[in-house]
Design a protein around this motif. Sequence first.
Motif, PDB file in Angstrom:
ATOM      1  N   ASP A   1      56.104 145.341  40.816  1.00 57.07           N
ATOM      2  CA  ASP A   1      57.143 144.716  39.990  1.00 57.07           C
ATOM      3  C   ASP A   1      58.497 145.389  40.199  1.00 57.07           C
ATOM      4  O   ASP A   1      59.541 144.785  39.956  1.00 57.07           O
TER       5      ASP A   1
ATOM      6  N   ASP B   1      64.913 145.929  33.701  1.00 55.51           N
ATOM      7  CA  ASP B   1      64.896 144.546  33.249  1.00 55.51           C
ATOM      8  C   ASP B   1      64.243 143.705  34.345  1.00 55.51           C
ATOM      9  O   ASP B   1      64.898 143.316  35.321  1.00 55.51           O
TER      10      ASP B   1
ATOM     11  N   LYS C   1      63.088 140.675  34.225  1.00 50.16           N
ATOM     12  CA  LYS C   1      63.567 139.279  34.271  1.00 50.16           C
ATOM     13  C   LYS C   1      64.869 139.176  35.060  1.00 50.16           C
ATOM     14  O   LYS C   1      65.047 138.267  35.860  1.00 50.16           O
ATOM     15  N   ALA C   2      65.786 140.112  34.822  1.00 44.07           N
ATOM     16  CA  ALA C   2      67.070 140.107  35.531  1.00 44.07           C
ATOM     17  C   ALA C   2      66.965 140.783  36.895  1.00 44.07           C
ATOM     18  O   ALA C   2      67.916 140.754  37.676  1.00 44.07           O
ATOM     19  N   LYS C   3      65.797 141.419  37.167  1.00 46.89           N
ATOM     20  CA  LYS C   3      65.557 142.140  38.417  1.00 46.89           C
ATOM     21  C   LYS C   3      66.577 143.260  38.634  1.00 46.89           C
ATOM     22  O   LYS C   3      67.120 143.426  39.730  1.00 46.89           O
TER      23      LYS C   3
END
Length: 182
Positions: A98, A168, A170-172
Amino acid sequence: MVVMGRIVAPYGVFGWLKVVPDTEAFDGLFDYDNWWLGKGDDWREMVVETAKVHNDVIVVKLKGIDDRDAALACKGKQIAVPRDQLPEAEENEYYWSDLIGLRVKNKQDVDFGLIVDVFETGANDVLVVKLDTDKGELVKETTSKEVSKVKQDERLLPFIESVVLDVDLKAKTMLVDWDADF
């Protein structure tokens, strides 16, 4: 898919493989009856017949790989499992896969690039952050002598709480407390 190890060599003459796991628990791959074998866009599902720890690697016999030549053809391939088979990560814990691809900036908004790898040192995990090749630029510094140097294109950052301030997914993005001169 989440990559959880890699095949480093054949083991013996009957199709066994040596696998170096990238799991927190050395035998973490034993929890899965089927592994995905491949690299890039070429993956295939394999049934695990037998697996055991052998010194500093795992040796495994996969169904359909029955001789040394077939095992040798697997060398360099990765072992993965489907993401939905993995347990949820705890709060402030992350799967290494991730973290790969996150953009890293420091508190002064200096863009360090993208995380391309993570490895373990024993003391802590280390993030390998590389500057995007299209963003690499020549930076000129003036001292008593005129000196030209290329902006640092790779950094090794410790993955510890005092350095990694925010992740983050989601925002990578990842925010770090790390001086641009390190």
